[in-house]
Design an enzyme around this catalytic site. Structure first.
Site, PDB file in Angstrom:
ATOM      1  N   LYS A 172     -78.257  91.484  40.083  1.00 30.39           N
ATOM      2  CA  LYS A 172     -78.148  90.325  39.293  1.00 30.39           C
ATOM      3  C   LYS A 172     -76.992  90.217  38.349  1.00 30.39           C
ATOM      4  CE  LYS A 172     -83.102  89.907  38.791  1.00 30.39           C
ATOM      5  NZ  LYS A 172     -84.427  89.373  37.974  1.00 30.39           N
ATOM      6  N   ALA A 176     -83.689  99.133  41.859  1.00 32.45           N
ATOM      7  CA  ALA A 176     -84.022  99.861  43.096  1.00 32.45           C
ATOM      8  C   ALA A 176     -85.144  99.028  43.847  1.00 32.45           C
ATOM      9  CB  ALA A 176     -84.531 101.207  43.142  1.00 32.45           C
ATOM     10  N   LEU A 204     -88.479  98.563  46.001  1.00 27.40           N
ATOM     11  CA  LEU A 204     -89.601  99.112  46.243  1.00 27.40           C
ATOM     12  C   LEU A 204     -89.907  99.289  47.778  1.00 27.40           C
ATOM     13  CD1 LEU A 204     -92.074  97.452  43.584  1.00 27.40           C
ATOM     14  CD2 LEU A 204     -91.193  99.761  43.514  1.00 27.40           C
ATOM     15  N   ASP A 264     -92.249  85.264  30.044  1.00 22.96           N
ATOM     16  CA  ASP A 264     -92.394  84.537  31.209  1.00 22.96           C
ATOM     17  C   ASP A 264     -93.190  85.350  32.134  1.00 22.96           C
ATOM     18  OD1 ASP A 264     -91.435  82.635  33.224  1.00 22.96           O
ATOM     19  OD2 ASP A 264     -89.957  83.829  34.169  1.00 22.96           O
ATOM     20  N   GLU A 278     -98.089  92.345  39.809  1.00 18.73           N
ATOM     21  CA  GLU A 278     -98.212  92.736  41.149  1.00 18.73           C
ATOM     22  C   GLU A 278     -98.866  94.138  40.849  1.00 18.73           C
ATOM     23  OE1 GLU A 278     -95.031  92.500  43.922  1.00 18.73           O
ATOM     24  OE2 GLU A 278     -94.152  90.672  43.156  1.00 18.73           O
ATOM     25  N   ASP A 299     -89.353  92.035  37.105  1.00 21.51           N
ATOM     26  CA  ASP A 299     -88.443  90.650  36.724  1.00 21.51           C
ATOM     27  C   ASP A 299     -88.359  90.880  35.375  1.00 21.51           C
ATOM     28  OD1 ASP A 299     -87.104  88.515  36.934  1.00 21.51           O
ATOM     29  OD2 ASP A 299     -88.590  87.319  37.837  1.00 21.51           O
TER      30      ASP A 299
END
Length: 529
Positions: free
Chosen positions: A217, A322, A324, A390, A395, A410
């Site tokens: 990013k 990294a 997953l 946000d 997950e 994120d």
């Protein structure tokens, strides 16, 4: 004549003083800091290919006080050394034999595709540099994948995580492409949407020489800049330094649910343009009027909703997260957050208007039993400390079922405003009034002067080559927000009693602390675990 000489002398003296104050002194200060801390220069790349890390390497440990490292003392504390029970086979995410076979097949496929790509380029009289892959079964990223259990992404004593951070910061890049969500857009873009798809936020998947993979990013905002007050949370910037800081905070809190993240300078030309096989990605590169190499996401060209990122002239600062294990070998599911926000300009969700909203959630699966709701509270505290509004989904790994931990992915919209504490993020905690005992004890520990959260975070972040990651104002905001969390828990305890608020998630056994679970449903709804 004498008067003119006097005026001239005064003028020259003034100019000299200004030159000393505004030019010479700042340079002396810079030289002083460089001599103490080493050069943190970003440098200017005068070659096409990036051959190594710029700035300082990741450093495993740093001492900051005469009494020693606060961070090391924190990790030596009994609360950070709670012994877990022996792991059963089904409590590990992956088996080594299965994982090695999976990635060996992927490496073979990569090498075949690379060969075909080079042959096709040669047929067109195009010279393409070879990108050899070195697949090492002992690679740090493979150890990271093998270390994932039902409790966390990595164990407290897993030293391969520091090695992984160093590898992501320095390993040669052999491939670059858009991420899967960007590819899913296929270049289309509906500008009428209030909330743009995640592919609008430019990020790239970079493949490293040892076949590890990291999400890059790029830097979009200076560290000292705050998110404007008029920005909605769903159009906020994504900050690379927020990803880095969130990983360190997650580690300090002992959650270990954020994948490892490190800062890195990437050569836009050598590491991206010359390594990608994607025509779409190559097509969005251009040279700016300042002679810097720039690129953008496909949808940006259509909608103009964001701007391209540029190197200086080729080097670009960013975060490396990294990856997953792949979904085909370690499936995950994405679940809407019960406290999801309204992603519209005027709408409000039920939890924003109903103080008893948590009572409804507690009657619903999977929050009616097990640890899911407690894990939501952990995530809430983490997001409040970073200021991230946000968190619309979370997950989990499907293998671990309802008792698995939540992945804190994120985090780039955190650390946007140090001057504002968004109390609505704490709604799950203030409405449900429950918290894990282990979480509460660590928060109290981090509020003590000898383990102050801002101090241990400053020390932890100083290991990253892009330091400083956070400004002092953001570090001070962490202490302030931690106090707000503890006060919120205190109000719950005063209202309901500690037995209904603080849920035991580990107990002492035979002189050692071991993890256990205590069903407190008999003590009332607010004590559900």
């Amino acid at each position: 004549m004498r008067r003119d000489r006097f005026v001239l002398a005064i003028t020259l003296t003034t100019v000299l003083a200004a030159d000393v104050y505004f030019v010479l002194l700042p340079r002396l200060r810079n030289w002083y800091h460089l001599s103490r801390n080493g050069c943190t220069c970003r440098g200017v790349n005068d070659s096409v290919r990036y051959e190594g890390p710029v700035g300082q390497q990741w450093t495993p440990s740093t001492n900051f006080t005469e009494q020693g490292s606060k961070l090391e003392k924190l990790f030596e504390h009994p609360l950070y050394n709670i012994r877990l029970p022996e792991l059963a086979p089904d409590e590990r995410l992956l088996e080594e034999e299965e994982l090695m076979g999976y990635y060996r097949r992927k490496v073979s496929r990569w090498e075949r595709q690379q060969k075909l790509y080079i042959e096709a380029a040669a047929a067109s009289n195009i010279s393409v540099p070879e990108q050899p892959v070195t697949f090492n079964p002992g690679a740090s990223w493979l150890k990271f994948h093998l270390g994932i259990t039902r409790y966390a992404l990595y164990s407290r004593e897993d030293h391969s995580i520091d090695t992984l951070l160093q590898d992501m910061q320095s390993a040669p890049v052999i491939g670059a492409d858009y991420t899967q969500d960007e590819k899913a857009l296929k270049g289309s873009c509906d500008c009428t949407q209030v909330v743009k798809p995640s592919g609008h936020h430019l990020k790239l998947a970079l493949k490293l020489q040892d076949f590890g993979k990291a999400m890059f990013k790029p830097m979009r905002q200076e560290r000292h800049e705050e998110t404007p007050e008029d920005f909605f949370y769903f159009v906020d910037f994504q900050r690379h330094n927020a990803e880095i800081a969130s990983f360190h905070l997650d580690r300090v809190l002992d959650f270990r649910r954020v994948p490892p993240v490190v800062g890195r300078f990437v050569n836009v030309t050598g590491d991206i343009l010359y390594t990608t096989h994607s025509d779409d990605l190559r097509s969005v590169f251009f040279t700016s009027p300042a002679n810097n190499t720039c690129f953008f996401a496909k949808c940006l060209y259509v909608c103009k909703t964001e701007y391209a990122v540029c190197g200086h002239p080729d080097l670009l600062e960013g975060s490396m997260s990294a990856y997953l294990p792949g979904l085909s070998i370690a499936p995950r599911i994405s679940i809407p957050n019960p406290w999801i926000r309204s992603y519209t300009f005027t709408g409000r969700e039920e939890w924003e208007v109903n103080p008893s909203y948590c009572d409804t959630i507690k009657r619903l699966y999977p929050y009616s039993s097990g640890n899911r709701l407690l894990n939501i509270i952990d995530m809430t505290i983490f997001d409040f400390l970073t200021g991230n509004m946000d968190r619309h989904h979370y997950e989990i790994f499907t293998k671990f079922g309802d008792d698995g931990f939540l992945l804190h992915l994120d985090n780039a919209r955190g650390f946007g405003r140090h001057s504002h504490d968004e109390m609505s993020i704490l709604a799950p905690l203030t409405q449900c009034c429950i918290i894990k005992r282990s979480t509460l004890l660590r928060l109290r520990l981090l509020s003590r002067p000898e383990f102050r959260l801002s101090d241990v975070m400053r020390e932890s972040l100083a290991r990253d080559s892009l330091r400083p990651i956070l400004t002092e104002l953001h570090l001070q905001a962490l202490d302030r927000r931690l106090e707000r969390v503890l006060k919120a828990v205190g109000r719950c305890v005063k209202k309901l009693g500690e037995a209904r608020v603080v849920v035991t998630d580990f107990v002492a056994s035979d002189g050692a602390s071991e993890r256990g679970h205590k069903d407190q449903r008999g003590e009332g709804e607010d004590g559900e675990s």
